[in-house]
Design a protein around this motif. Structure first.
Motif, short mmCIF file in Angstrom:
data_model
loop_
_atom_site.label_atom_id
_atom_site.label_comp_id
_atom_site.label_asym_id
_atom_site.label_seq_id
_atom_site.Cartn_x
_atom_site.Cartn_y
_atom_site.Cartn_z
N ASP A 150 -13.53 -22.75 4.06
CA ASP A 150 -12.27 -23.56 3.80
C ASP A 150 -11.38 -22.80 3.31
N ARG A 151 -11.75 -21.48 3.32
CA ARG A 151 -10.41 -20.61 2.76
C ARG A 151 -10.32 -19.26 3.02
N GLU A 152 -9.02 -18.81 3.17
CA GLU A 152 -9.21 -17.17 3.61
C GLU A 152 -8.28 -16.72 2.53
N VAL A 153 -8.84 -15.50 1.82
CA VAL A 153 -7.92 -15.00 0.60
C VAL A 153 -7.68 -13.61 1.19
N PHE A 154 -6.59 -12.99 0.90
CA PHE A 154 -6.05 -11.90 1.19
C PHE A 154 -5.37 -11.07 -0.12
N ASP A 155 -5.62 -9.77 -0.06
CA ASP A 155 -5.33 -8.90 -1.14
C ASP A 155 -5.00 -7.60 -0.69
N ILE A 156 -3.60 -7.26 -0.70
CA ILE A 156 -2.98 -6.01 -0.52
C ILE A 156 -2.44 -5.16 -1.63
N LYS A 157 -2.93 -4.17 -1.88
CA LYS A 157 -2.37 -3.11 -2.96
C LYS A 157 -1.22 -2.30 -2.25
N ALA A 158 0.09 -2.38 -2.72
CA ALA A 158 1.09 -1.76 -2.26
C ALA A 158 1.19 -0.15 -2.55
N ASP A 159 1.48 0.53 -1.59
CA ASP A 159 1.57 1.96 -1.69
C ASP A 159 3.07 2.44 -1.78
N THR A 160 3.11 3.92 -1.49
CA THR A 160 4.39 4.25 -1.94
C THR A 160 5.57 3.97 -0.86
N ALA A 161 5.17 3.53 0.45
CA ALA A 161 6.13 3.17 1.30
C ALA A 161 6.71 1.81 0.96
N TYR A 162 6.43 1.07 -0.18
CA TYR A 162 7.01 -0.03 -0.73
C TYR A 162 8.41 0.45 -1.61
N SER A 190 1.51 -14.53 -3.61
CA SER A 190 1.84 -14.16 -4.92
C SER A 190 2.09 -12.77 -4.98
N VAL A 191 2.92 -12.19 -5.54
CA VAL A 191 3.69 -10.78 -5.61
C VAL A 191 3.60 -10.42 -7.30
N THR A 192 2.78 -9.34 -7.39
CA THR A 192 2.82 -8.79 -8.83
C THR A 192 3.68 -7.48 -8.76
N TYR A 193 4.58 -7.49 -9.81
CA TYR A 193 5.54 -6.16 -9.73
C TYR A 193 5.07 -5.28 -10.62
N ALA A 194 5.93 -4.08 -10.71
CA ALA A 194 5.61 -3.00 -11.40
C ALA A 194 5.61 -3.09 -12.95
N ASP A 219 16.94 -6.29 -6.83
CA ASP A 219 17.22 -4.97 -6.51
C ASP A 219 16.42 -4.18 -7.41
N SER A 220 15.81 -4.42 -8.31
CA SER A 220 15.32 -3.57 -9.54
C SER A 220 13.69 -3.50 -9.63
N LEU A 221 12.89 -4.44 -8.75
CA LEU A 221 11.55 -4.36 -9.00
C LEU A 221 10.88 -3.82 -7.78
N ARG A 222 9.92 -3.13 -8.19
CA ARG A 222 8.92 -2.44 -7.07
C ARG A 222 7.65 -3.20 -7.02
N ILE A 223 7.13 -3.86 -5.67
CA ILE A 223 6.01 -4.44 -5.60
C ILE A 223 4.82 -3.77 -5.81
N LYS A 224 3.86 -4.03 -6.50
CA LYS A 224 2.66 -3.53 -7.12
C LYS A 224 1.54 -4.10 -6.30
N HIS A 225 1.29 -5.51 -6.05
CA HIS A 225 0.27 -5.93 -5.52
C HIS A 225 0.63 -7.39 -4.93
#
Length: 314
Positions: A150-162, A190-194, A219-225
């Motif tokens: 009934d669900r599909e969960v995704f989890d992506i960790k940001a790298d230096t390309a962000y 959902s996005v978690t920032y630095a 313009d001041s936040l970098r994505i972490k997750h």
């Protein structure tokens, strides 16, 4: 000696039984529509539903077009529904069917004159400069209201390309197959920032359409997750009622947004040429004559249905 022979024979028999068990894949029951025919029926079913949506959706029209597909294949509605229930409980088999079906539907859309941007805004992007598709899951998902599918969960960790200020656009096409009851699913991005702050976007899925969710980081936040999920809601319904949600052309596009760039798409109507000056006096450029619109596509879902021999019910 006799005891050793007996043990050897017993082990040999056990090994043979295990090999037979592993080598034999469970077949589709004979009273269930077989995969190849099911794919053809679902293809025509989707064409029919496209026709219903194009000409005005109603329960009566949906029922009439569905029965037209059943008539073409000489299959009762009861057998079709029972087969869908079977495949819903064996989602690996249903996924194989929809992998091929997705390609056929995309080819049909092109045949009807759909542009590449209409098929998928970012469908051909892997990495093009400042725009990258970061989705790493399956492009096609099939959900039912029953756990664990009934669900599909995704989890992506940001790298230096962000970069700071990156924009995320999650896009997909939704398609329901519902025997009865409400069409109800949700998608969360959902996005978690630095600095550990969180930005979450939520959207309900209740129709067959192209869906998008957008998150702008500033313009001041970098994505972490990046986290999220697709969830099909069960609702109040008996377990014998089938509900399926097919999600196709899933893309999660990361775009580097330069400081000062507008977060809204460019509009050619509002983008005027800069005013030129001659001797200090402003001169407005002469607008170019309008170009004639391209001829509308001549092939419609109705044409496709007629070619495949599906009765066109009013």
């Amino acid at each position: 000696m006799k005891s050793n022979c007996t043990k050897f024979i017993t082990l040999s028999c056990l090994f043979t039984v295990l090999m037979l068990f592993v080598g034999c894949k469970p077949s589709i029951p004979s009273d269930i529509i077989q995969p190849s025919e099911m794919e053809d029926m679902l293809y025509d079913y989707h064409l029919s539903m496209a026709m219903v949506n194009q000409t005005g959706f109603s329960d009566v029209r949906q029922k009439a077009f569905k029965l037209a597909v059943m008539k073409k294949y000489d299959v009762s509605e009861e057998k079709f529904d029972a087969s869908l229930l079977y495949y819903m409980r064996h989602t690996d088999k249903l996924h194989d069917i929809y992998e091929d079906l997705a390609k056929r539907l995309e080819n049909e859309a092109r045949a009807q004159g759909a542009s590449e941007s209409e098929l998928s805004q970012y469908g051909d992007i892997t990495s093009k400069g400042d725009t990258t598709d970061v989705w790493r899951g399956n492009r096609t998902l099939i959900l039912s209201p029953y756990a664990p599918v009934d669900r599909e969960v995704f989890d992506i960790k940001a790298d230096t390309a962000y970069h700071k200020g990156d924009r995320l656009v999650l896009s997909f096409d939704s398609q329901f197959i519902v025997q009865e009851g409400m069409r109800n699913a949700v998608v969360v991005l959902s996005v978690t920032y630095a600095n550990d702050s969180i930005n979450t976007q939520y959207q309900q899925i209740s129709s067959d359409s192209h869906q998008t969710l957008t998150i702008d980081s500033g313009d001041s936040l970098r994505i972490k997750h990046i986290r999220g999920y697709f969830l099909m809601l069960k609702g109040q319904q008996p377990t014998t009622t089938f509900k399926l949600l097919i999600l196709r052309n899933i893309h999660l596009v990361r775009m580097h947004v330069r400081k000062g760039e507008s977060t809204t798409p460019n509009d050619s109507v509002n983008n005027q040429d800069p005013i030129r000056t001659i001797g200090g006096a402003p001169v407005t450029p002469t607008p170019a004559p309008p170009t004639p619109d391209a001829a509308p596509p001549t092939r419609t879902p109705s044409d496709a249905m007629r070619e495949r021999g599906i009765p066109n019910h009013p």
